[in-house]
Write a protein that holds these residues in place. Sequence first.
Motif, short mmCIF file in Angstrom:
data_model
loop_
_atom_site.label_atom_id
_atom_site.label_comp_id
_atom_site.label_asym_id
_atom_site.label_seq_id
_atom_site.Cartn_x
_atom_site.Cartn_y
_atom_site.Cartn_z
N CYS A 1 20.50 61.13 -64.20
CA CYS A 1 19.92 62.38 -64.69
C CYS A 1 20.18 63.51 -63.71
N GLN A 2 19.85 64.70 -64.18
CA GLN A 2 19.75 65.85 -63.29
C GLN A 2 18.29 65.91 -62.83
N THR A 3 18.06 66.18 -61.55
CA THR A 3 16.71 66.27 -61.03
C THR A 3 16.43 67.71 -60.60
N LEU A 4 15.38 68.29 -61.17
CA LEU A 4 15.01 69.66 -60.88
C LEU A 4 13.53 69.73 -60.51
N THR A 5 13.14 70.83 -59.87
CA THR A 5 11.73 71.11 -59.67
C THR A 5 11.21 71.91 -60.87
N THR A 6 9.90 72.01 -60.95
CA THR A 6 9.29 72.82 -62.02
C THR A 6 9.80 74.24 -61.98
N GLN A 7 9.84 74.83 -60.81
CA GLN A 7 10.27 76.22 -60.70
C GLN A 7 11.73 76.38 -61.13
N LEU B 1 16.80 66.05 -72.75
CA LEU B 1 15.42 65.60 -72.66
C LEU B 1 14.89 65.87 -71.26
N VAL B 2 13.89 66.73 -71.17
CA VAL B 2 13.27 67.07 -69.89
C VAL B 2 12.06 66.16 -69.71
N ILE B 3 12.13 65.27 -68.74
CA ILE B 3 11.20 64.15 -68.64
C ILE B 3 10.19 64.37 -67.53
N THR B 4 8.91 64.23 -67.89
CA THR B 4 7.80 64.42 -66.96
C THR B 4 6.74 63.35 -67.23
N ALA C 1 17.46 57.15 -72.02
CA ALA C 1 17.99 58.39 -72.59
C ALA C 1 19.46 58.57 -72.23
N ALA C 2 19.80 58.28 -70.98
CA ALA C 2 21.20 58.39 -70.55
C ALA C 2 22.08 57.42 -71.32
N ASP C 3 21.62 56.19 -71.49
CA ASP C 3 22.42 55.18 -72.20
C ASP C 3 22.60 55.50 -73.68
N ARG C 4 21.67 56.27 -74.25
CA ARG C 4 21.73 56.58 -75.67
C ARG C 4 22.40 57.92 -75.96
N GLY C 5 23.01 58.52 -74.94
CA GLY C 5 23.82 59.71 -75.17
C GLY C 5 23.08 61.03 -75.08
N PHE C 6 21.92 61.04 -74.41
CA PHE C 6 21.22 62.29 -74.15
C PHE C 6 21.48 62.74 -72.72
N TYR C 7 21.19 64.01 -72.46
CA TYR C 7 21.25 64.54 -71.10
C TYR C 7 19.82 64.56 -70.55
N PRO C 8 19.45 63.60 -69.70
CA PRO C 8 18.09 63.60 -69.15
C PRO C 8 17.99 64.52 -67.93
N ILE C 9 16.84 65.21 -67.85
CA ILE C 9 16.49 65.98 -66.68
C ILE C 9 15.10 65.51 -66.25
#
Length: 213
Positions: A193-199, A142-145, A160-168
């Motif tokens: 979660c993993q934290t990324l930029t838009t790019q 799940l890519v969260i914005t 999302a993390a607690d329910r077994g998804f990979y959050p970004i």
Amino acid sequence: MQRPEDASLIRNRPFNPKRTCLLLIDTQNYVWNDNVAESLPGFDATVRQTVMPNLQRLVASFREVGAEVMYTVMENMTRDGRDRSLDYKLSQFFIGKDSWEAKVLGALAPGDDDIVLPKTSSGVFNSTNIEYLLRNIGIDTLVITGFLTDQCVDHTVRDAADRGFYPICISDACATHSKERHVNALAAFAGYCQTLTTQEMIGLATRSSSARE
């Protein structure tokens, strides 16, 4: 000590468009409008100059590679709002059913086959059937914005993390009412979660598409 079967579990996973969903949280007229812009000029500038352009780029990129795009909006399910969470009632959050305030911002308008989930709590997993839907679609990432970083975005990342998804979480595609609050929130839930930029996110999506061609 790490168990042997856990050694292969990592947050930094290859992008799979069939198992990834871009979630835009509360990108609606209630959250960002002329009145909000006037009372919160710093927030308005961040949304106008950074977050909105990045959200538009992300939506276009996810559509291009065939990944799911989903929206949440704060919206009463009843005319008098009796279905709202206790917290929403105490906080006097009242976003009328079918109201202009409940609509997704025009610049981010959902496609005719996108899912838009009305919610009446900060946590989308608490007041909608999003988990059921994501499982049915086959989504595990799940890519969260969206808005606000230290409220509904925070809830979604942790749940999302607690329910077994990979959050970004996309750090420059979400915002809250001050830079300090935004930075503090990103740091507070970074372990979930993993934290990324838009790019960076678009780069992952583009490379995955090129690899399949």
